[in-house]
Design an enzyme around this catalytic site. Structure first.
Site, PDB file in Angstrom:
ATOM      1  N   LYS A  95       0.887  -1.169   0.000  1.00 20.10           N
ATOM      2  CA  LYS A  95       0.000   0.000   0.000  1.00 20.10           C
ATOM      3  C   LYS A  95       0.923   1.216   0.000  1.00 20.10           C
ATOM      4  CE  LYS A  95      -4.085   1.939   0.146  1.00 20.10           C
ATOM      5  NZ  LYS A  95      -5.103   1.804  -0.914  1.00 20.10           N
TER       6      LYS A  95
ATOM      7  N   ASP B 130      -5.445  -3.102  -2.419  1.00 17.62           N
ATOM      8  CA  ASP B 130      -6.879  -3.030  -2.750  1.00 17.62           C
ATOM      9  C   ASP B 130      -7.119  -3.563  -4.160  1.00 17.62           C
ATOM     10  OD1 ASP B 130      -5.450  -0.813  -3.658  1.00 17.62           O
ATOM     11  OD2 ASP B 130      -7.040   0.634  -3.266  1.00 17.62           O
TER      12      ASP B 130
END
Ligand code: IPM
Ligand code: MG
Length: 353
Positions: A188, A220
């Site tokens: 991330k 994600d």
């Protein structure tokens, strides 16, 4: 030389599935001695500690460890230190089992059992390499504190040192070398500095593995890609928490989390082997649990820690055979198949051997 395997049945369906896996191991006629010990809620009930010292001593001495599962509603209200999960996290950390290998393979016989379309998942064979002894699971400081205004605040620390990233990275590159030679590192890095460093270290390592193609993906997006087009992945490497989440998602691609084994290894290949699923308290003691993930974990144990490659192959072939015979526990049941209990499934694998 006799090898020692420590069995930790744990809670919920743990004892039932481990019983079947031990039966399978016993059928192979290998020079293996089996001992057992307490962990998780079962250990809390008897000793007050989810990871008793005796268990840790036996675990250190063993050549390999087979674990069922830990946890259940009975202990959910316990203070953190007396929760079953602390036992599991404790043994992973104490034995430095930093490399968690979670393969997600779709058996062709189970294509129907997946909630995804058969064309999306057929032939699926991915490996998630999850860092297991660091990251936000273990970072300090952590806790729940009361602020000056009287409001409570919960906090954890997401931290990885370079050496921690490097050692899990090496495991992942080496795993990729033995497979499709493609490694996708999950981070991330658009938000979290710790994963900016993660990405940098992976890039540095890539120079030592020119035969492996390294790519990066934000977590994600990775979650989305796993359910959109999972076959694009070969090996995925990621930190402790992202790996926890993504490996459950990957498990479901294969029809049931009841099919997925895992290995947690230290620097020297010593390991603890456990199904990816939890203790399923809702079906515990009813003979409904699928023992195949634990049986397949025994195969991983023979391959990675006990150097019994032929025996590992035999177990995997026996599992294929019982699936071919149409035997199914409830979690993988589909039309035209025969519903069997935990014990019947274990016996069928023994018979196939
Ligand atoms: C797992 C489990 C554990 C984890 C729990 C039981 C602490 O979900 O092995 O994936 O979060 O690591
Ligand atoms: Mg998990």
């Amino acid at each position: 030389m006799t090898k020692n395997v420590l069995v930790l049945p744990g809670d919920g369906i743990g004892p039932e599935i481990v019983t079947e896996a031990v039966k399978v191991l016993g059928t192979l006629n290998l020079d293996i001695e089996i001992d057992s010990a307490l962990i998780g809620g079962a250990a809390v009930d008897i000793t007050g500690n989810p990871l008793p010292e005796e268990t840790l001593v036996k675990a250190r001495a063993a050549d390999a460890i087979l674990l069922g599962a830990v946890g259940g509603p009975k202990w959910d209200a316990n203070p953190m230190e007396q929760r079953p999960e602390k036992g599991l996290l404790g043994i992973r950390s104490q034995l430095e089992l930093f490399a968690n290998l979670r393969p997600a393979i779709l058996y062709p016989q189970l294509a129907e059992a997946s909630t995804l379309k058969p064309e999306v998942v057929s032939g699926l064979d991915i490996l998630i390499v999850r860092e297991l002894t660091g990251g936000i699971y273990f970072g300090q400081p952590r806790g729940i504190r009361t602020l000056e205004n009287g409001e409570r605040e919960g906090y954890n620390t997401y931290v990885y040192s370079e050496s921690e990233i490097r050692r899990i990275g090496r495991q992942a590159f080496e795993a990729a070398q033995k497979r499709g030679k493609r490694l996708c590192s999950i981070d991330k890095s658009n938000v979290l500095e710790v994963t900016v460093l993660w990405k940098e270290v992976m890039e540095e390592l890539a120079k030592d593995y020119p035969d492996v193609e390294l790519t990066h993906m934000l977590v994600d997006n990775a979650a989305m890609q796993l359910v959109r087009a999972p076959k694009q992945f070969d090996v995925m490497v990621t930190g402790n928490m992202f790996g926890d989440i993504l490996s459950d998602a990957a498990a479901m691609l294969t029809g049931s989390i009841g099919m997925l084994p895992s290995a947690s290894l230290d620097e020297n290949g010593k390991g603890m082997y456990e199904p990816c699923h939890g203790s399923a308290p809702d079906i515990a003691g009813q003979g409904k649990a699928n023992p195949l993930a634990t049986i397949l974990s025994v195969a991983m144990m023979l391959r990675y820690s006990l150097n019994e490659l032929a025996a590992a192959d035999r177990i995997e072939q026996a599992v294929e055979k019982v699936l071919d015979q149409g035997l199914r526990t409830a979690d993988i049941m589909s039309e035209g198949c025969t519903l069997v209990s935990t014990e019947e499934m274990g016996e069928a694998v023994v018979a196939a051997l």
